[in-house]
Design a protein around this motif. Sequence first.
Motif, short mmCIF file in Angstrom:
data_model
loop_
_atom_site.label_atom_id
_atom_site.label_comp_id
_atom_site.label_asym_id
_atom_site.label_seq_id
_atom_site.Cartn_x
_atom_site.Cartn_y
_atom_site.Cartn_z
N ALA A 78 0.84 -1.21 0.00
CA ALA A 78 0.00 0.00 0.00
C ALA A 78 0.87 1.25 0.00
O ALA A 78 0.58 2.22 -0.73
CB ALA A 78 -0.94 0.00 1.20
N SER A 79 1.93 1.25 0.80
CA SER A 79 2.80 2.43 0.84
C SER A 79 3.54 2.61 -0.48
O SER A 79 3.86 3.74 -0.87
CB SER A 79 3.78 2.34 2.01
OG SER A 79 4.76 1.35 1.79
N GLY A 80 3.80 1.53 -1.19
CA GLY A 80 4.48 1.60 -2.47
C GLY A 80 3.64 2.20 -3.59
O GLY A 80 4.18 2.61 -4.63
N GLU A 81 2.34 2.26 -3.40
CA GLU A 81 1.47 2.81 -4.44
C GLU A 81 1.79 4.27 -4.75
O GLU A 81 1.53 4.75 -5.84
CB GLU A 81 0.00 2.65 -4.07
CG GLU A 81 -0.53 1.25 -4.27
CD GLU A 81 -0.43 0.79 -5.72
OE1 GLU A 81 -0.83 1.56 -6.64
OE2 GLU A 81 0.05 -0.33 -5.95
N LEU A 82 2.38 4.98 -3.80
CA LEU A 82 2.76 6.37 -4.04
C LEU A 82 3.72 6.48 -5.23
O LEU A 82 3.73 7.48 -5.94
CB LEU A 82 3.42 6.96 -2.80
CG LEU A 82 2.52 7.21 -1.60
CD1 LEU A 82 3.34 7.61 -0.39
CD2 LEU A 82 1.50 8.28 -1.92
N PHE A 83 4.55 5.45 -5.43
CA PHE A 83 5.50 5.48 -6.54
C PHE A 83 4.79 5.45 -7.89
O PHE A 83 5.29 6.01 -8.86
CB PHE A 83 6.48 4.31 -6.43
CG PHE A 83 7.47 4.49 -5.32
CD1 PHE A 83 8.60 5.26 -5.49
CD2 PHE A 83 7.26 3.88 -4.09
CE1 PHE A 83 9.52 5.44 -4.46
CE2 PHE A 83 8.17 4.04 -3.06
CZ PHE A 83 9.30 4.83 -3.24
N ASP B 191 2.02 6.96 -8.67
CA ASP B 191 1.62 8.34 -8.96
C ASP B 191 2.82 9.21 -9.31
O ASP B 191 2.66 10.26 -9.92
CB ASP B 191 0.89 8.95 -7.75
CG ASP B 191 -0.40 8.22 -7.44
OD1 ASP B 191 -0.97 7.59 -8.35
OD2 ASP B 191 -0.84 8.29 -6.28
N PHE B 192 4.01 8.78 -8.93
CA PHE B 192 5.23 9.53 -9.21
C PHE B 192 5.89 9.08 -10.51
O PHE B 192 6.99 9.47 -10.84
CB PHE B 192 6.21 9.37 -8.02
CG PHE B 192 7.19 10.49 -7.90
CD1 PHE B 192 6.81 11.71 -7.37
CD2 PHE B 192 8.51 10.32 -8.30
CE1 PHE B 192 7.74 12.74 -7.25
CE2 PHE B 192 9.44 11.35 -8.17
CZ PHE B 192 9.05 12.57 -7.65
N GLY B 193 5.20 8.20 -11.26
CA GLY B 193 5.73 7.73 -12.53
C GLY B 193 6.71 6.59 -12.42
O GLY B 193 7.52 6.37 -13.33
N MET B 194 6.64 5.84 -11.32
CA MET B 194 7.54 4.70 -11.10
C MET B 194 6.72 3.44 -10.82
O MET B 194 6.80 2.87 -9.73
CB MET B 194 8.50 5.01 -9.95
CG MET B 194 9.39 6.22 -10.21
SD MET B 194 10.39 6.68 -8.78
CE MET B 194 11.65 5.40 -8.83
N PRO B 195 5.91 3.00 -11.79
CA PRO B 195 5.05 1.83 -11.54
C PRO B 195 5.85 0.56 -11.24
O PRO B 195 5.35 -0.31 -10.52
CB PRO B 195 4.25 1.70 -12.83
CG PRO B 195 5.07 2.36 -13.87
CD PRO B 195 5.78 3.49 -13.16
N GLU B 196 7.06 0.46 -11.76
CA GLU B 196 7.87 -0.74 -11.50
C GLU B 196 8.22 -0.85 -10.02
O GLU B 196 8.35 -1.97 -9.50
CB GLU B 196 9.14 -0.73 -12.36
CG GLU B 196 10.18 0.31 -12.00
CD GLU B 196 9.88 1.74 -12.48
OE1 GLU B 196 10.73 2.61 -12.25
OE2 GLU B 196 8.82 1.99 -13.08
N ILE B 197 8.34 0.25 -9.32
CA ILE B 197 8.61 0.22 -7.88
C ILE B 197 7.32 -0.14 -7.14
O ILE B 197 7.32 -0.95 -6.22
CB ILE B 197 9.18 1.57 -7.39
CG1 ILE B 197 10.46 1.92 -8.15
CG2 ILE B 197 9.42 1.55 -5.89
CD1 ILE B 197 11.58 0.90 -8.05
N ALA B 198 6.21 0.44 -7.56
CA ALA B 198 4.91 0.11 -6.95
C ALA B 198 4.59 -1.37 -7.11
O ALA B 198 3.98 -1.97 -6.22
CB ALA B 198 3.81 0.97 -7.55
N ASP B 199 5.00 -1.94 -8.23
CA ASP B 199 4.69 -3.35 -8.52
C ASP B 199 5.73 -4.32 -7.98
O ASP B 199 5.56 -5.53 -8.11
CB ASP B 199 4.55 -3.56 -10.03
CG ASP B 199 3.34 -2.83 -10.60
OD1 ASP B 199 2.38 -2.59 -9.84
OD2 ASP B 199 3.36 -2.50 -11.81
#
Length: 168
Positions: A20-25, A27-35
Motif C-alpha cells: 500500500a505504501s508503495g502505491e505512491l511510486f 503516482d510519481f511515474g515509477m510503476p515498477e517500484i509500486a509493482d
Amino acid sequence: MDLRPARPDELPLLPPVEQASGELFRDFGMPEIADDDPMPLSTLEHLHVWVAADPHPVAWVAVEVVDGAAHVEQISVHPDHARRGLGAALLDHVERWAAARGLDALTLTTFRDIPWNGPYYRRLGFREVEHPSPGLVAIVAAETARGLDPATRVCLRRPVRPGVRAGY
C-alpha cells in the motif's frame, strides 16, 4: 499508537502495508517500484522488526546490523496513517535500540530525489554517506542487481544522537 516488536503472527500482515505504501511510486511515474514484490516473510523472520499498531500494524520498520550501524532495510507506513509522524517515531525507536547495543548510527539506502524518501530522511537528520562502508557497498550492489539504478539511490546515515536514552 503502540510501538513494539512485531509478533511472529503479525509478520504476514506487514507485506500488505508495504504494498500500500508503495502505491505512491505509481503516482510519481515509477510503476515498477509500486509493482515490486514486498519483502519476503523468510527475510522478515531474520530481521529486527517493530510495528506501530492500532491495534493491528499500520506501519513497520525492519533493521539489521551492518558495519556497526542499525541499517533500516525497510520502513513502511500505510497511506491511511501517513503524515502522522509514525515513520519518524519508528526511526527514533530504532535509534534507542541502537544506542542500547552500542551502535553508533542508523543507515539506510533510498531514492535520492523522491520527496518522501531522500528529502524526508534529511529532514530527520540523515546525511549522505561520502564513503560507504563495505556493507553499504554490498547493499547498493544487491539493489543494482535487482534493477534499481544506482544513480537514483543514496546511502544515508544518522549518528545516534548524544543523550538518546536506551529504552531497552
